[in-house]
Each structure stands twice: as structure tokens, then as C-alpha cells.
Design an enzyme around this catalytic site. Structure first.
Site, PDB file in Angstrom:
ATOM      1  N   ARG C 264       0.865  -1.173   0.000  1.00  0.00           N
ATOM      2  CA  ARG C 264       0.000   0.000   0.000  1.00  0.00           C
ATOM      3  C   ARG C 264       0.902   1.223   0.000  1.00  0.00           C
ATOM      4  O   ARG C 264       1.435   1.609   1.031  1.00  0.00           O
ATOM      5  CB  ARG C 264      -0.867  -0.029   1.258  1.00  0.00           C
ATOM      6  CG  ARG C 264      -2.052   0.915   1.247  1.00  0.00           C
ATOM      7  CD  ARG C 264      -2.622   1.076   2.658  1.00  0.00           C
ATOM      8  NE  ARG C 264      -1.809   1.997   3.434  1.00  0.00           N
ATOM      9  CZ  ARG C 264      -1.675   1.968   4.766  1.00  0.00           C
ATOM     10  NH1 ARG C 264      -2.280   1.037   5.483  1.00  0.00           N
ATOM     11  NH2 ARG C 264      -0.914   2.852   5.381  1.00  0.00           N
ATOM     12  N   HIS C 268      -3.719   4.652   4.442  1.00  0.00           N
ATOM     13  CA  HIS C 268      -4.813   3.681   4.549  1.00  0.00           C
ATOM     14  C   HIS C 268      -6.063   4.269   3.912  1.00  0.00           C
ATOM     15  O   HIS C 268      -6.703   3.654   3.071  1.00  0.00           O
ATOM     16  CB  HIS C 268      -5.058   3.336   6.018  1.00  0.00           C
ATOM     17  CG  HIS C 268      -6.307   2.545   6.219  1.00  0.00           C
ATOM     18  ND1 HIS C 268      -6.436   1.254   5.780  1.00  0.00           N
ATOM     19  CD2 HIS C 268      -7.507   2.865   6.785  1.00  0.00           C
ATOM     20  CE1 HIS C 268      -7.664   0.806   6.074  1.00  0.00           C
ATOM     21  NE2 HIS C 268      -8.320   1.768   6.669  1.00  0.00           N
ATOM     22  N   TYR C 277       3.740   5.949  11.378  1.00  0.00           N
ATOM     23  CA  TYR C 277       4.072   4.568  11.726  1.00  0.00           C
ATOM     24  C   TYR C 277       4.989   3.848  10.740  1.00  0.00           C
ATOM     25  O   TYR C 277       5.339   2.699  10.944  1.00  0.00           O
ATOM     26  CB  TYR C 277       2.805   3.740  11.956  1.00  0.00           C
ATOM     27  CG  TYR C 277       1.795   3.789  10.815  1.00  0.00           C
ATOM     28  CD1 TYR C 277       1.941   2.986   9.700  1.00  0.00           C
ATOM     29  CD2 TYR C 277       0.692   4.645  10.887  1.00  0.00           C
ATOM     30  CE1 TYR C 277       1.018   3.020   8.670  1.00  0.00           C
ATOM     31  CE2 TYR C 277      -0.243   4.702   9.853  1.00  0.00           C
ATOM     32  CZ  TYR C 277      -0.076   3.888   8.747  1.00  0.00           C
ATOM     33  OH  TYR C 277      -0.986   3.918   7.727  1.00  0.00           O
TER      34      TYR C 277
HETATM   35  C1  LIG Z   1     -14.567  -5.702  11.954  1.00  0.00           C
HETATM   36  C2  LIG Z   1     -13.753  -4.480  11.670  1.00  0.00           C
HETATM   37  N1  LIG Z   1     -12.830  -4.092  12.556  1.00  0.00           N
HETATM   38  C3  LIG Z   1     -12.098  -2.976  12.352  1.00  0.00           C
HETATM   39  C4  LIG Z   1     -12.265  -2.230  11.228  1.00  0.00           C
HETATM   40  C5  LIG Z   1     -11.438  -0.959  11.006  1.00  0.00           C
HETATM   41  N2  LIG Z   1     -10.529  -1.118   9.886  1.00  0.00           N
HETATM   42  C6  LIG Z   1     -10.850  -0.682   8.656  1.00  0.00           C
HETATM   43  S1  LIG Z   1      -9.694  -1.093   7.514  1.00  0.00           S
HETATM   44  C7  LIG Z   1      -8.726  -1.827   8.679  1.00  0.00           C
HETATM   45  C8  LIG Z   1      -7.448  -2.472   8.271  1.00  0.00           C
HETATM   46  C9  LIG Z   1      -7.664  -3.537   7.238  1.00  0.00           C
HETATM   47  O1  LIG Z   1      -6.446  -4.050   6.837  1.00  0.00           O
HETATM   48  P1  LIG Z   1      -6.311  -5.092   5.653  1.00  0.00           P
HETATM   49  O2  LIG Z   1      -7.262  -6.222   5.871  1.00  0.00           O
HETATM   50  O3  LIG Z   1      -4.893  -5.442   5.521  1.00  0.00           O
HETATM   51  O4  LIG Z   1      -6.840  -4.327   4.362  1.00  0.00           O
HETATM   52  P2  LIG Z   1      -6.229  -3.020   3.692  1.00  0.00           P
HETATM   53  O5  LIG Z   1      -6.867  -1.838   4.337  1.00  0.00           O
HETATM   54  O6  LIG Z   1      -4.760  -3.049   3.872  1.00  0.00           O
HETATM   55  O7  LIG Z   1      -6.617  -3.101   2.247  1.00  0.00           O
HETATM   56  C10 LIG Z   1      -9.307  -1.736   9.933  1.00  0.00           C
HETATM   57  C11 LIG Z   1      -8.718  -2.229  11.188  1.00  0.00           C
HETATM   58  C12 LIG Z   1     -13.251  -2.667  10.321  1.00  0.00           C
HETATM   59  N3  LIG Z   1     -13.508  -2.005   9.207  1.00  0.00           N
HETATM   60  N4  LIG Z   1     -13.974  -3.797  10.565  1.00  0.00           N
END
Ligand SMILES: Cc1ncc(C[n+]2csc(CCOP(=O)(O)OP(=O)(O)O)c2C)c(N)n1
Ligand SMILES: Cc1ncc(C[n+]2csc(CCOP(=O)(O)OP(=O)(O)O)c2C)c(N)n1
Ligand SMILES: [Mg+2]
Ligand SMILES: [Mg+2]
Lengths: 389, 336, 389, 336
Positions: C264, C268, C277
């Protein structure tokens, strides 16, 4: 067509560790032998006694349920080696998170029989004080306790302890998200936790193949957690495997996963009718691998178990059963007002008001012979007459 | 007309739905070979095959979540949750997916799931086997929640729930599973009372008593007992818990001026709170006394030896009726 | 001490499949080559165009967010190869279950740009009709969509279709129980589903090492699900890997798991500040592995991409961006009363009453210039004066 | 006295708890290096170490479940759920474990968890980021639920929640995160108002208006606007949602005879239902009109461009006040 390096492992290719064969021969195992080098014949006899007692408890509790003295009972028949071998591998400070079925574990840890029975009689949700015997209460929500074990183990690390936590789970439980998250957390924090999975081949009516087509022990490496498959009807191998895992944990090696391959010889609970979903061949096949029978053969071959010794052990088990029965049927019914106890540590005004109200309500019945609650589910509308002063 | 137990009526309803619509599927733990721990699905796998009556792995979020995917593809999944207390691992999928998918997709995707949940206590079971979690779902917009009290409703309402294009939580009064009643298996669904309608179960003039599920029987017993003492109770069987059919309730309360609501679930934010609040809003000038709630206490479900104290019984309901009628009783003087 | 057969695999020991190196060389891969044997230079150029457009969309959407036209935007920068390669491997009937980040996937599938923007502008929770482009709505609850993909795939089997379902997920998502249960169900029912995991190394601020110390692709074999690790910045390898998985699924081979190793490059979301971070070295390192740059080199080396061709593609992408901007800013605000729409299919009396009430309430404002809702969060108590007739 | 934003006040409360008690631990997603998506835990990992401020894997059931194990071992875990809509994957552990462990163990095991949940809407966020799930937990026996409305309460109540031996759901009014206020960082916890106490936020005589969290500000604004029109509103900040401190409510309603309850959560079985029902039970003879609820509608939280229609605002609260005062308004004539 698919990448051979990453093809799923064939179930049969996973090595099942064993130290005592089904016909009672002591065999060698490269990994496990060193963990039971100190186990002498006396200790083996002790394991035998444990298993006989656990089985006797199971028989007695089942009978008590049939006689209406227990509301329900989840039999352990066939799983004595897994339960006894695992709990006997642990130190008193190691903390155990069991399911509803580990009543043999709780017994070996020193739970009073009345405490064990209280749950199944419907008197309480736990009998024992978890901190007295370092055993959590029986967990009914499938898989939930593995997270508790992991968290407890994280706490052990933080406290700088050398103890371990162990989470018991069944084969069915491996499908639950909580078990997965436990392994993720355990691996991430290198928690000193042991996942001890009794694959008894059934989750109520569902065969283990419905949960997984490959061995359950094969899951853990995907998290970076070492795992073992062990003959769960071989008390010595189970003892060794749990000692292996505990040694890893104590020396900072983090979590381990053990699949103890065993069989639920009885019903899921006394409410279940297994003839609806499984045949007798399977039962016979597993009957031949009985955990107690094989240790009997081994002990006899070593001259440790003549007729007298076996009778003495049986008599001891009968005494345990008698105590079980006695302490069960003499358990006093819990007091009505205790339903309000221990919901909160601190005062809770709304609940207190409900308590006061119910106390006054109950007092209204005190002068009459008829207690409250008798109208529940009853079609007899007459209970009210005369029951109130 | 057939005389059926409530479980047999549900079984018949499932069978009929499987026959009528090839898109209907059953998913759950132990529902296949075993026929469910309550035998509700007995014989269905044998008759409809394991591709339509599906024993799933032991994972509630998995059951609901795959049902969402199946609904996405046009199926009508009927999920069984083995006991009330085991629905929570599937809560996220129910609340964040099942309930919201239709609105999320601006009406494009439908979630005609039926989630069957045996609920309630009084059967002497251990922890987690006697809960009444309906309020969580009633509070969740996007879901419908129903609970039958007798075999005929169990049959008809289940068929209606499965036919309904919205997701329906179908709470089965497990304490009444063995109750028998006449069931018209050929009843015309369209002519039957609507899924979201309440029903007057017994006519009365002095107090309105609202109940649902297993509690309906207790309410009717209470009404009989009260009749013997000269008090006439109008008993309403809610049937639909979300939405609530306020018509019959309002009609009754405007006659009686007094309302008692009984349920097993804990009092705080149990369904009684909503009914009391709404009826007060809509019938304030007709009320002679505050609506009275007779409910489980605000405690986790107690061990079975104590459950008779937690569950509202005939006596506690009559105590509530006394209160609604302004007769001195155990709560008198406890306003503060 | 531990059983070497079951030691966790060393992360570095897992083979990462690649067809185009970071410096634009086409290399061979024993497994994947056959799946892209038909990919000619024109097709490659198409993939290049897709990636350029997706990146341009990302830049424009980020700008729109900065300008207050979007409430939020989750950048795809760096993940263009994973998104384009995967979606281009699928047939139109294959059904996609994306997360919030797969807006490039939705675009390639034919979602209108206004539909894509609607979600991030706050107009709606989905823009497109899932059945029109066979793409579900963007899923925000981490991991939930993998179960939907599995269920949909079970439905495909039941319907006797040869199509597949694909569930997108991130590295962070692999920790969620739902993803585990998806794999359990998918394996148990041999569902034709592809788990496509974009390991972009971060879950907001958490590095992938916090979720797992071993490669994510190593989890699936424990369920009996074949898996692959593929260079996620290599659009050709991603295309091949997804075709591999789809071919398995179509021929009854069941589920597969693909870990696309990518990065990425952006925040985010636009609400995030990654400088808190992570350092620049990592960014530079991954910048050198850019998915578009490497394909440019390859295409140039094959004489497919002279200055003119590249300019034409860039111009096309600019046109897409212009359309994006235009369709975004001209999106009409949703009508107030639509908040009551589509909550239920059938009539719901309680909600209808609330709708009627709010309609009458709103009507009370109609004669005044001031609309309702203006008092929200405002300290200005004066809104009410004059706002009501 | 320090002037702090609400987030700074929570941060200070966490810091103080970490300093005072070595058994206090923080667990959550992105709470460490990043300091949380709202920066509530900013700097804490740096100052207390990654063994006390723990970035966890992305799994809510894992966060709550391991916290249960930590509590079993004597720790006081403070869990952060990143947004309201992400609490449901942890629902089973909260409802079946956290809430029931103390009673299950007959008082032997304590669960002094604090679960911090930023909640509510009005911040222009996508789906799942603006929900008000408090009712689910208020209905769950064994939990305490609180929500501060200002920096001082945020600080004090957080410290009290962490010190409390019961599990506490601590709902943070995220819309008010940047609101500033004086905070006495050395306030004596024992001398401070109890965690389960309500507070009169503005004195008035004509109507009682109850709110909590971010809605308190809107309620106070409404009271000012009403004062300008000559209506005097008694505003009560609930602070504790379970248990509710009915004393101040009853005192107020017995004076005013009129009650309005405002919250963002959906109406059906939102907290307003419980308050309306209970106050009606306990103050029936003092009520001049039915309690009025001004709440979010019974819809899933709408897209942010529509949220101003869902969230009760000053105008809708004043509309509710009109209704409580019997003045003709938009709901007049809609009793049926
Ligand atoms: C159940 C849940 N917990 C927390 C979140 C908050 N949240 C949104 S995106 C994210 C990180 C997701 O990381 P990843 O699965 O690696 O996907 P990326 O964003 O890197 O595409 C978090 C913790 C959420 N959307 N849903
Ligand atoms: C969350 C949850 N779902 C369902 C159940 C009902 N249930 C009780 S035991 C059981 C089977 C468990 O099988 P397994 O994990 O193999 O343990 P075993 O009973 O064989 O010891 C099921 C489905 C439950 N207790 N909890
Ligand atoms: Mg089992
Ligand atoms: Mg990621």
C-alpha cells in the site's frame, strides 16, 4: 496442475505419535520418549488408577442422570487417556480452561465431586472455585475458552511466570472463529499456551470430516505454531505430548497445538441418541483401542497389576462413585434469592430494586404452605388460591 | 386438520417450503442425519437430500454468512441456530449484513433468510440453553422478528417467514415444543392472518395482557385463574415482535385502561419497555394506571434449579394484574 | 526438541510466483506459464492501460477528497497489478465480493464512475447494482465478505454453474474469525471460491507481521485448500494465478487461496497519516517494484509502447479522470425521505409511521427558507426561529 | 485545571490509570504506534511500552476474549473497539463471557474490563462508523454502560470505569471529541460523582429533557433556544446508561410532569423506551403527558449526506418538547 509444494497434506501422511499400542506394547517415539523417561511403573499405575476412577465417575454420573438426579451429563467414555494424560502432565500452577466434557480433568485437579455434579444437577454454573484448583469453569460456548487460555497465557508472560495455560477443545470447535483468533493471538504474542484438541471424531452428530478433510493438527503450522498428532487413547503418549508442549512454552517457545486422536464411545450427552447417526462397526473398531485395556495389558506384562491390585483399584473407584452419588443427591437446592447474587461486584440500583421487590413478593407466600413458582408451566390455576396471605 | 406437536408443525412447514420452492435450503448444525437436537428437521435430509438440508461445520457466523451469500445468489436459506445462547457468534453477520444488505444495495439485493431460534427457558437445561435474546434483534432495523405460540401459528408463520422477502428471526418457544394442537396443513397463506399481525387470544374487559411465545400459555392460564376470581383479562398474542401490530393492543387498552406485558427476557430494554412506552404515547389519555411489566429479572439466566424464580409464572402475572388494577400488592409503596 | 516435520515453514522458504520481474523481464514459472500462454502483447497493453487508468482514478479521487468533494477515499496506489490482474482473469459471470479498497476492480468490471464515487461522497452505501456488474457492494466489515463469497459459491455448485466467486481480503483480514470460517465452509463443501488476499503489508498502522509471522498463503493448506503466493505487483502473474484458481474451481477442484504480495504505497485512507508509523526506506524499496513501471519496461522492450502510445494512454486516463470529477461533483444530494427506503421489502407499520411523521415534520419547514437539520451540531440556537411556519 | 479536548481528557485518564495500577493494560487495533485512529492513545505506547499498550491482531473477538483471560489472571484490560460498528464480532465474548463470568463463578472471578467504544454519528463517515449500539449492552445483565458528555466526565468516569470491578462499556461521544473543557486532573475519584450517577446539566421547570453522550450538547442548545421562547427545560445528563440513576429523573419529572428523551440510536428498544416505561411506572400520577422520545429512526444508519435527517437535532428536540407540552405539532393527530 496445481503447485505440488503447496498441495494439502494427505491425512494419512501425518504421523500419529504413540508410546503404547492398542494391544499394550510399549513402543519407541523419537520425539516423545525423552519426555517420559522419568515415568516409572508406579506412575503408570497411578495413571491407570486415574483412568479407572474417571470411567467409574462417568458411569455413576450417567446412572444418576437416568435416575433424575442430574439434569444432564456429558460422558467421557473412551477419552480417559486424553483427559488423564494431559492433566497429569501439568504443574499445579498451570491454568486449565476446559469445556463441559473435561470433568475427568477437573476431578484429577482436585475438584470435589459435589462441585463437579452441581453444574449438571442444575444447582450452579460452576461448582469449584477456579483459583483453588486452577481450573476455569466448564465452557459451553464452543471455542470461547481458547481465547481465555491465550489471554491468560499472555498474562503469564507479562507476569514473568514459567507457568502455562492450556485450552481444551473438541474437533468440532476447530471450525469456530474464536479458535482461529486464539491461534493468531497466541502466535503473535508467543503466548505460553497449549491448545489441546480432543478429536473424538464427533461433534454431536457431525463427523470430524465435516469440519476438516485434513488432519486438525495440520492447521497450526499455518500460524507458525508447532503441532503434534498423538494417539489420544494412549495415556503415556498424551502425557509426553503435553509435556513437550509445556516445555516449549516454559522455555519461551510459545504456543503449541496437540491433536489427541480419540473417540467418544458414549452419547454426546445423556440427551443424545447416537444410534441415529453412527453405526456399531465404528464403535467396535474403537472399542479395540480402549485406553484402559491397553494400559492394563502393559501393567500386567510388567507384573504391576495382579488380580488383587486391580480389585483394590476397582474398590477405590467404587468408593469414589459412592461418594459422588452421596454428595450429588445431598446437594441442597440453591436459595431463591441467590439468583440476584454476583451479577455485579458493586451495588446496582436497578437490580437491587428488583431484588427487593421479589423479596417482598416471596414474603407474601411465606404464610401459605405453597411456595411460589408452582404455577410455572402448570395448567392448574388453583395454585394461587390460598398461596397468598 | 391434523393434530401435531409444535415441533411436528415446524417440520411440516419446512417440508412444505422445501417442496414448494426449489430455492429453499436448510442450513445448521446437526439438522441433517440427526434431524436436529429437537428433531425439528427429522427426515428432511433423507427426503430432500444433503444438498438442500445441509449439516454445516460448527460455526454460527459461517452459517449466517454463507446464507447471506446464498441469498445473494437467489436462494432462500433457512438457518437453524441450535439454541438461543449460540446465536451471538453470528451476531455480526446478522446485524451488519443480513439486516443492512437490502438498504445498502438500494433495494437491489434481497435477504429472504429465515433464522430459526429455539428460545426461552423452563426446560431444565444448563447455561446458554434457555435465553431470550429477541430484544437484540427487535432493536435492529432491517430485521423482522416473530414468535408463534401454538402449532397452527408455528406452521403458518414459518411458511410466511420463508416466503417473506425480508429477513425474519423466527423464535421457537422450545418449552412448548411438545404442545399439541390442530393444524390445517392446507391453509391458504394469503388468507391466513398476516405474519405481522397480533391476535386476541382470549377476550376480556378489565386488563389487557400481552405475551408471546411460551409465555402465552402462562398468560392464558393466568386469565383463567383471574376469571375465577372475577377479573376479566384480554389476552393478546403478539406473534410479531417486530414490527408490533399495535392496532389490537390499542383497541384493547382503550377499553381496559390497563396493560400488563409478560416475557421471559430481562426487564431492562426487554420488549415490554417498547410496548409500555409506545402504548403510553398512543393511549395516554386512556390509561388508568402505568403499564406493568412482568419479566425475567436483570440477571444472566440462572441455573435451572432456580429458573422457576426467574421466569414469570401464573402467580407473578396475577401479581402484575393486581398492580395494573391498583390493588395493593408486593410492589405497592415502591415507587421510589 | 520439536518435531521437525511439523515445524512452521520459514517465511522465506515459500516460493513467490512471478512472471515479470521488478525491472521488467519476463521470466518463466513452471506452474503459471500455461495460464497466460494466450496473453499476447495487445492484451498486455490492455492491462497496462487498465493500471494507468486505475492509478489516475486514484489520484483524482484523492484530490477530490482534499477539495472536500469526497468525504473519504481509500487509495489503491501500488496495488494496481493485484486489482487489474485479478479482475481481468475472471469471466463476466464470475461474482466478485470486494472490500472498500477494490474500486479499481469495480471500475474494470464496468461500474460507472459516479457509482464508485457515490459511496465515498456519502451519498449512498453502494453506487452500482451488484447484479448488473456481478460485483457486490464494497464491504467495510473486515472479513465478512469472504463468507458471502463462499455462500455464493456454494450456490453456484447447487445451480450447476461453472462460474466462480471471488472474495477479496487484506492481510489484516486474515486474523478475523470470519475468514477462517470461510475456509472451513469452502473446504467442507468444496465451493468454487477464490480467496484473493492482497497482502499490502499494512492494516492501517499494523504491519503484517503482527497478524502472522509466517506467510499468509501458508494457512490455507491446513484446511486442505491449495494456495499460492504470487508477486502482487506483477499483473501477469496475478492474472495467471487467478486463472489457475478459477480453472481449479470450474473443474470441480474447489477453493483456492492466493496471497498477492504487494504494498500500500499511499495512506490507509485519506484520513490516515502513515508517516506516524512507517519510514521512507520501505516506501522507496517498494517504489522500485512498481507494477506499472515494470510493465512499461517490458512493453517498451517489445516495441509496444513508444512515446505516442503512452501519451495516448495517459490522455485516455485523463479523460477518465475528468469524467470522474464531473460525475462526482454533479451527483445530486439524496432526497431526505429516502432514508426510509429499502429498509424492508414489505410494508413495515412501525417504520411507516415514523416516515409519515417525519414527512409532516419536514412539511412544517417548507414555507420557510431554512431547511431542517441545520441545528445539528450547531451552537446557533436561532435556527428554529423563523424556520417553522 | 487544564483545558483539554475530550480526546485529551481520555488520554489523560488512560495515562493516569496506567501509572496508578500496573495491572492496567490497553488492547486494541492501531492503538500503539499510531495512537489510535482518533489519537486517543497518542504517546501511551511510547511511554508505557508495548507490553502495556498492545497493538492486537485485527480481530475483535480476539481482543475481548484474550482480555477475559487477562482479567482471569488479575489484569484490568482496557479494550478499544475502533468504531461502534465493529463491536459485533466481539459480541459473543461480551455477552456470553464478560457479562456472565462473575455470576458463573459464583463471584470468584472478576471481569474488571473497560471496553471503550467511540460511538454515534454526525461526523460524515461511511457505513458502520456512526452507530449507536448501546442498547444491546444495556439489555445485557452483568454489564455496566456509561457515556460521558464532556471532558471532565470523560476523564473521571474513565478512571472510575477502570477502577470498577465490574465490566464497563464506555461509550465515547466521538462527535464531541474535539470539544474543549476544564479538567481537574487531580480530582479525587472518591469525592467525584459516582460512576452510576446522573447529573442535572441545566435547571428548568417546564419539561424534563434527558440525553447522554454527544446528544447532551444538542439538548443544552435546545434548552437555550426554548428559554428564549419562554420555555424552561430541565436537562439531565444521564452519564450512566446501565444502571440508570432514576433519582434525579424522578425528582425532575415530579416537578415538571413532562419528559422528553433524546438519543441517536433507533427508537424501537432504544434507551428511551426503558426510561419512558420506568418513569411512567414510577411517576404515573405526576405525568401530564406521555413521555416523548426524540430518536434516530428505525433504519440502518443512513449515508452521511442524509445523517442530519436521522440524528435528532435542536429542532426535532424542540418539536418533542412541544409535544410533551401538549402544543399542537407535527405528530398531533397521529395517535393511531
Ligand atoms: C470488523 C472491523 N474491525 C475494524 C475495522 C477498522 N478497519 C478498517 S480497515 C482496517 C485495516 C484492514 O487491513 P487489511 O485487511 O490489511 O486491508 P487493507 O486496508 O490493507 O486493504 C481496519 C482495522 C473494520 N472495518 N472492521
Ligand atoms: C457456539 C456454540 N454453538 C453450538 C453449540 C452446541 N453444541 C454443544 S456441544 C457441540 C458439539 C461440540 O463438538 P466438539 O467440539 O467436537 O466437542 P465434543 O462434544 O465432541 O467434546 C455443539 C454443536 C454450543 N455449545 N456453542
Ligand atoms: Mg468432538
Ligand atoms: Mg493490508
Amino acid at each position: 496442475m496445481s503447485d505440488p509444494r503447496q498441495e494439502p497434506e494427505d491425512p494419512r501422511s501425518m504421523h500419529m505419535h504413540q508410546l503404547i499400542t492398542a494391544d499394550g506394547q510399549r513402543v519407541q517415539d523419537e520425539l516423545l520418549d525423552e519426555f517420559v523417561a522419568d515415568v516409572d511403573d508406579e506412575t503408570l499405575l497411578g495413571l491407570f488408577r486415574d483412568m479407572v476412577e474417571v470411567r467409574r465417575i462417568d458411569v455413576e454420573a450417567t446412572a444418576l442422570q437416568r435416575q433424575g438426579q442430574l439434569a444432564l451429563w456429558p460422558p467421557m467414555l473412551g477419552q480417559e487417556a486424553s483427559q488423564v494424560g494431559s492433566v497429569r502432565a501439568l504443574e499445579p500452577d498451570d491454568f486449565i480452561f476446559p469445556t463441559y466434557r473435561e470433568n475427568g480433568v477437573a476431578y484429577c485437579r482436585g475438584a470435589h465431586l459435589s462441585e463437579v455434579m452441581g453444574v449438571w444437577r442444575g444447582n450452579s454454573n460452576t461448582g469449584w472455585d477456579p483459583y483453588e484448583i486452577n481450573v476455569a469453569t466448564p465452557q459451553i460456548i464452543i471455542g470461547a475458552q481458547t481465547l481465555h487460555a491465550t489471554g491468560y497465557a499472555m498474562g503469564l508472560s507479562l507476569d514473568g511466570k514459567e507457568s502455562v495455560a492450556i485450552g481444551y477443545l473438541g474437533d468440532g470447535a476447530t471450525s469456530q472463529g474464536d479458535v482461529h483468533e486464539s491461534m493468531v493471538f497466541a502466535a503473535s504474542f508467543q503466548a505460553p499456551v497449549i491448545f489441546f484438541c480432543q478429536n473424538n471424531h464427533w461433534a454431536i452428530s457431525e463427523p470430524v470430516g465435516l469440519q476438516s478433510a485434513v488432519p486438525l493438527a495440520g492447521r497450526a503450522p499455518g500460524y507458525g505454531i508447532p503441532s503434534l498428532q498423538v494417539d489420544g487413547n494412549d495415556v503415556l503418549a498424551v502425557l509426553a505430548a503435553v509435556r513437550w508442549a509445556a516445555a516449549r512454552a516454559r522455555s519461551g517457545g510459545g504456543p503449541s497445538f496437540i491433536e489427541a486422536v480419540t473417540y467418544r464411545m458414549g452419547a454426546h450427552t445423556t440427551a443424545d441418541d447416537p444410534t441415529r447417526y453412527r453405526g456399531v462397526t465404528e464403535l467396535e473398531e474403537w472399542g479395540a483401542k480402549d485406553p484402559i485395556a491397553r494400559l492394563r495389558v502393559l501393567l500386567q506384562s510388567r507384573g504391576m497389576l495382579d488380580v488383587g491390585a486391580e480389585a483394590e483399584i476397582a474398590a477405590g473407584a467404587d468408593a469414589v462413585a459412592a461418594e459422588l452419588r452421596q454428595s450429588c443427591i445431598s446437594l441442597p437446592d440453591p436459595e431463591p434469592m441467590t439468583i440476584f447474587d454476583n451479577v455485579y461486584v458493586d451495588r446496582h440500583a436497578v437490580l437491587e430494586r428488583q431484588r427487593d421487590h421479589y423479596e417482598r413478593y416471596l414474603a407474601g407466600f411465606s404464610s401459605a404452605g405453597q411456595g411460589p413458582g408452582a404455577g410455572n408451566g402448570s395448567t392448574d390455576a388453583g395454585t394461587r388460591e390460598g398461596s397468598r396471605s | 386438520m391434523s393434530k401435531l406437536t409444535l415441533t411436528q408443525a415446524i417440520n411440516a412447514g419446512l417440508r412444505r417450503a422445501l417442496e414448494d420452492d426449489p430455492k429453499v435450503l436448510l442450513l445448521g448444525e446437526d439438522i441433517g442425519t440427526l434431524g436436529g437436537v429437537f428433531r425439528v428437521t427429522d427426515g428432511l435430509m433423507k427426503d430432500f437430500g444433503s444438498h438442500r438440508v445441509i449439516d454445516t461445520p460448527l460455526a454460527e457466523s459461517g452459517i449466517i454468512g454463507t446464507a447471506v451469500g446464498l441469498a445473494y445468489r437467489g436462494f432462500r436459506p433457512v438457518c437453524e441456530i441450535q439454541f438461543d445462547g449460540f446465536i451471538y457468534p453470528g451476531f455480526d453477520q446478522i446485524v451488519s449484513q443480513v439486516a443492512k444488505m437490502h438498504v445498502r444495495t438500494q433495494g437491489k439485493v434481497r435477504m429472504p433468510l429465515t433464522i430459526r431460534v429455539p428460545f426461552g427457558g423452563g426446560i431444565g437445561s444448563p447455561e446458554h440453553h434457555s435465553e431470550s435474546p429477541e430484544a437484540y434483534f427487535i432493536h435492529t432495523s432491517g430485521l423482522r422478528v416473530v414468535s408463534p405460540s401454538n402449532p397452527q401459528d408455528a406452521y403458518t408463520m414459518l411458511r410466511q417467514a420463508i416466503a417473506c422477502d425480508d429477513p425474519v428471526l423466527y423464535f421457537e418457544p422450545k418449552r412448548r415444543y411438545h404442545a399439541k394442537g390442530d393444524v390445517d396443513l392446507d391453509a391458504d397463506l394469503a388468507a391466513a392472518p398476516a405474519l405481522d399481525s397480533a391476535r386476541v387470544a382470549a377476550a376480556g374487559a378489565d386488563v389487557t395482557l400481552v405475551a408471546y411465545g411460551a409465555m402465552l400459555k402462562t398468560a392464558l392460564d393466568a386469565a383463567s385463574a383471574a376469571a375465577a376470581e372475577g377479573t376479566s383479562i384480554d389476552v393478546i398474542d403478539l406473534r410479531s415482535l417486530s414490527p408490533i401490530d399495535y392496532g389490537p393492543l390499542m383497541e384493547s387498552v382503550r377499553r381496559t385502561g390497563r396493560l400488563v406485558i409478560a416475557h421471559e427476557a430481562s426487564q431492562t430494554l426487554g420488549l415490554g419497555a417498547e410496548i409500555a412506552a409506545t402504548i403510553t404515547e398512543r393511549c395516554f389519555n386512556y390509561l388508568e394506571a402505568a403499564p406493568v411489566r412482568v419479566t425475567g429479572f436483570d440477571v444472566p439466566y440462572p441455573p435451572s434449579k432456580l429458573e422457576k424464580h426467574h421466569l414469570p409464572d401464573l402467580d407473578r402475572i396475577l401479581d402484575g394484574v393486581d398492580r395494573a388494577l391498583g390493588r395493593p400488592n408486593s410492589q405497592t409503596g415502591m415507587e421510589d
